[in-house]
Design a protein around this motif. Sequence first.
Motif, PDB file in Angstrom:
ATOM      1  N   MET A 133     -62.022 -19.358  27.080  1.00 23.39           N
ATOM      2  CA  MET A 133     -61.881 -17.953  26.666  1.00 23.39           C
ATOM      3  C   MET A 133     -63.252 -17.363  26.314  1.00 23.39           C
ATOM      4  O   MET A 133     -63.565 -16.227  26.664  1.00 23.39           O
ATOM      5  CB  MET A 133     -60.924 -17.883  25.470  1.00 23.39           C
ATOM      6  CG  MET A 133     -60.577 -16.469  25.046  1.00 23.39           C
ATOM      7  SD  MET A 133     -59.623 -15.600  26.304  1.00 23.39           S
ATOM      8  CE  MET A 133     -57.989 -16.281  26.027  1.00 23.39           C
ATOM      9  N   HIS A 134     -64.064 -18.151  25.624  1.00 24.16           N
ATOM     10  CA  HIS A 134     -65.393 -17.659  25.241  1.00 24.16           C
ATOM     11  C   HIS A 134     -66.232 -17.389  26.497  1.00 24.16           C
ATOM     12  O   HIS A 134     -66.954 -16.392  26.564  1.00 24.16           O
ATOM     13  CB  HIS A 134     -66.101 -18.671  24.330  1.00 24.16           C
ATOM     14  CG  HIS A 134     -67.405 -18.154  23.792  1.00 24.16           C
ATOM     15  ND1 HIS A 134     -67.480 -17.150  22.848  1.00 24.16           N
ATOM     16  CD2 HIS A 134     -68.696 -18.472  24.102  1.00 24.16           C
ATOM     17  CE1 HIS A 134     -68.759 -16.884  22.580  1.00 24.16           C
ATOM     18  NE2 HIS A 134     -69.513 -17.667  23.340  1.00 24.16           N
ATOM     19  N   ARG A 135     -66.095 -18.270  27.508  1.00 19.62           N
ATOM     20  CA  ARG A 135     -66.835 -18.064  28.769  1.00 19.62           C
ATOM     21  C   ARG A 135     -66.393 -16.781  29.466  1.00 19.62           C
ATOM     22  O   ARG A 135     -67.200 -16.041  30.009  1.00 19.62           O
ATOM     23  CB  ARG A 135     -66.639 -19.273  29.692  1.00 19.62           C
ATOM     24  CG  ARG A 135     -67.770 -20.303  29.602  1.00 19.62           C
ATOM     25  CD  ARG A 135     -67.849 -21.172  30.850  1.00 19.62           C
ATOM     26  NE  ARG A 135     -66.556 -21.724  31.199  1.00 19.62           N
ATOM     27  CZ  ARG A 135     -66.048 -22.831  30.671  1.00 19.62           C
ATOM     28  NH1 ARG A 135     -66.719 -23.503  29.749  1.00 19.62           N
ATOM     29  NH2 ARG A 135     -64.859 -23.287  31.052  1.00 19.62           N
ATOM     30  N   LYS A 136     -65.071 -16.539  29.457  1.00 17.56           N
ATOM     31  CA  LYS A 136     -64.553 -15.292  30.060  1.00 17.56           C
ATOM     32  C   LYS A 136     -65.163 -14.073  29.379  1.00 17.56           C
ATOM     33  O   LYS A 136     -65.551 -13.105  30.033  1.00 17.56           O
ATOM     34  CB  LYS A 136     -63.023 -15.241  29.911  1.00 17.56           C
ATOM     35  CG  LYS A 136     -62.267 -15.951  31.006  1.00 17.56           C
ATOM     36  CD  LYS A 136     -60.773 -15.720  30.833  1.00 17.56           C
ATOM     37  CE  LYS A 136     -59.999 -16.570  31.833  1.00 17.56           C
ATOM     38  NZ  LYS A 136     -58.619 -16.791  31.439  1.00 17.56           N
ATOM     39  N   ILE A 137     -65.223 -14.128  28.052  1.00 16.70           N
ATOM     40  CA  ILE A 137     -65.770 -12.992  27.283  1.00 16.70           C
ATOM     41  C   ILE A 137     -67.257 -12.830  27.580  1.00 16.70           C
ATOM     42  O   ILE A 137     -67.761 -11.709  27.720  1.00 16.70           O
ATOM     43  CB  ILE A 137     -65.485 -13.178  25.777  1.00 16.70           C
ATOM     44  CG1 ILE A 137     -63.977 -13.015  25.530  1.00 16.70           C
ATOM     45  CG2 ILE A 137     -66.281 -12.182  24.930  1.00 16.70           C
ATOM     46  CD1 ILE A 137     -63.494 -13.443  24.158  1.00 16.70           C
ATOM     47  N   GLU A 138     -67.944 -13.960  27.738  1.00 15.50           N
ATOM     48  CA  GLU A 138     -69.377 -13.932  28.097  1.00 15.50           C
ATOM     49  C   GLU A 138     -69.574 -13.230  29.443  1.00 15.50           C
ATOM     50  O   GLU A 138     -70.474 -12.409  29.607  1.00 15.50           O
ATOM     51  CB  GLU A 138     -69.867 -15.383  28.198  1.00 15.50           C
ATOM     52  CG  GLU A 138     -71.270 -15.601  27.707  1.00 15.50           C
ATOM     53  CD  GLU A 138     -71.548 -17.102  27.555  1.00 15.50           C
ATOM     54  OE1 GLU A 138     -72.525 -17.403  26.879  1.00 15.50           O
ATOM     55  OE2 GLU A 138     -70.807 -17.944  28.118  1.00 15.50           O
ATOM     56  N   GLU A 139     -68.703 -13.565  30.403  1.00 16.70           N
ATOM     57  CA  GLU A 139     -68.811 -12.959  31.736  1.00 16.70           C
ATOM     58  C   GLU A 139     -68.522 -11.445  31.675  1.00 16.70           C
ATOM     59  O   GLU A 139     -69.227 -10.646  32.291  1.00 16.70           O
ATOM     60  CB  GLU A 139     -67.826 -13.631  32.702  1.00 16.70           C
ATOM     61  CG  GLU A 139     -68.107 -13.232  34.148  1.00 16.70           C
ATOM     62  CD  GLU A 139     -66.856 -13.283  35.039  1.00 16.70           C
ATOM     63  OE1 GLU A 139     -66.842 -12.550  36.044  1.00 16.70           O
ATOM     64  OE2 GLU A 139     -65.920 -14.028  34.709  1.00 16.70           O
ATOM     65  N   ILE A 140     -67.492 -11.073  30.920  1.00 15.71           N
ATOM     66  CA  ILE A 140     -67.178  -9.643  30.758  1.00 15.71           C
ATOM     67  C   ILE A 140     -68.370  -8.915  30.129  1.00 15.71           C
ATOM     68  O   ILE A 140     -68.753  -7.829  30.564  1.00 15.71           O
ATOM     69  CB  ILE A 140     -65.901  -9.458  29.901  1.00 15.71           C
ATOM     70  CG1 ILE A 140     -64.659  -9.916  30.682  1.00 15.71           C
ATOM     71  CG2 ILE A 140     -65.737  -7.991  29.479  1.00 15.71           C
ATOM     72  CD1 ILE A 140     -63.376  -9.974  29.856  1.00 15.71           C
ATOM     73  N   ALA A 141     -68.988  -9.536  29.126  1.00 19.03           N
ATOM     74  CA  ALA A 141     -70.143  -8.912  28.454  1.00 19.03           C
ATOM     75  C   ALA A 141     -71.276  -8.668  29.435  1.00 19.03           C
ATOM     76  O   ALA A 141     -71.891  -7.597  29.440  1.00 19.03           O
ATOM     77  CB  ALA A 141     -70.616  -9.803  27.298  1.00 19.03           C
TER      78      ALA A 141
END
Length: 286
Positions: A52-60
Amino acid sequence: MQPSIDLLRHTLQGIYPPGEINGFIRLIFEALCDYTPTDILLRKDTILSEDMHRKIEEIASRLARQEPIQYILGYAWFCDRRFYIAPGALIPRPETEELVRLIIDENRSRPLRIADLGTGSGCIAVTLARELPQCRVEAWELSPEALAIARRNAELQQVTVDFYQRDILHYDLSQLTPGSLDLIVSNPPYICRSESRAMSENVLGYEPHEALFVPDETPLLFYDKIARDGLTLLSPGGRLYFEINEAQGPACACMLERQGYEQIRIIHDLYDKDRFASAIKPHAHG
């Protein structure tokens, strides 16, 4: 969860104003975790999975490149409904919601034959089909990508809309039945090329230009053609509704008057700008 929020704030700081960053945080956690704004406040200590943290990193990082949040998440809200959105169709705007609500308020009681010209994501046609179930709605669109998005939205909202791949500027009017429509609505391209200098990168870099721009010399290109064709396609007393460029209100009213329309109105949006036009085809058009 707090480290992910900190990451978003840090990555987007200086690119977007703080209020917009807070808005992104709300949308991202709603989309990925189904969290309400209250959940975000109460669950700050929740440990998110590495994935989930990686997904948020990619969105950022995509937001940092000014890609619109709606394209990243794959949806946008329009008239309290969630619409599928992808590159290839414009992201629905709040002003267009105002146009749709105006049409619903003024045409609630009658079974009408409605056409949305240049439907894009289908948000106008699909919302009208949902809110005015007694009406028959069709939608025209030139772009195959946009048509696919609009069709999917009609399926998701479980409404019937007849979709046609048609070029508003160049289709053959003789193939259509005169007087076969009671209401035409259109939010066509209306931004002059010269106005693009003042526009933000998240629009210019990602949204389809053919759905945004018209030549500076012919700002009413689409309106003029639709109004002319409306004199044939609309039944007597049939109505036209447009979303317009705020700079073109008086010119649009003059054009409609010149073509013989009656009860012409230029209507303000919530920001008090000329944003909508409506007119009625006379009963005895000569």
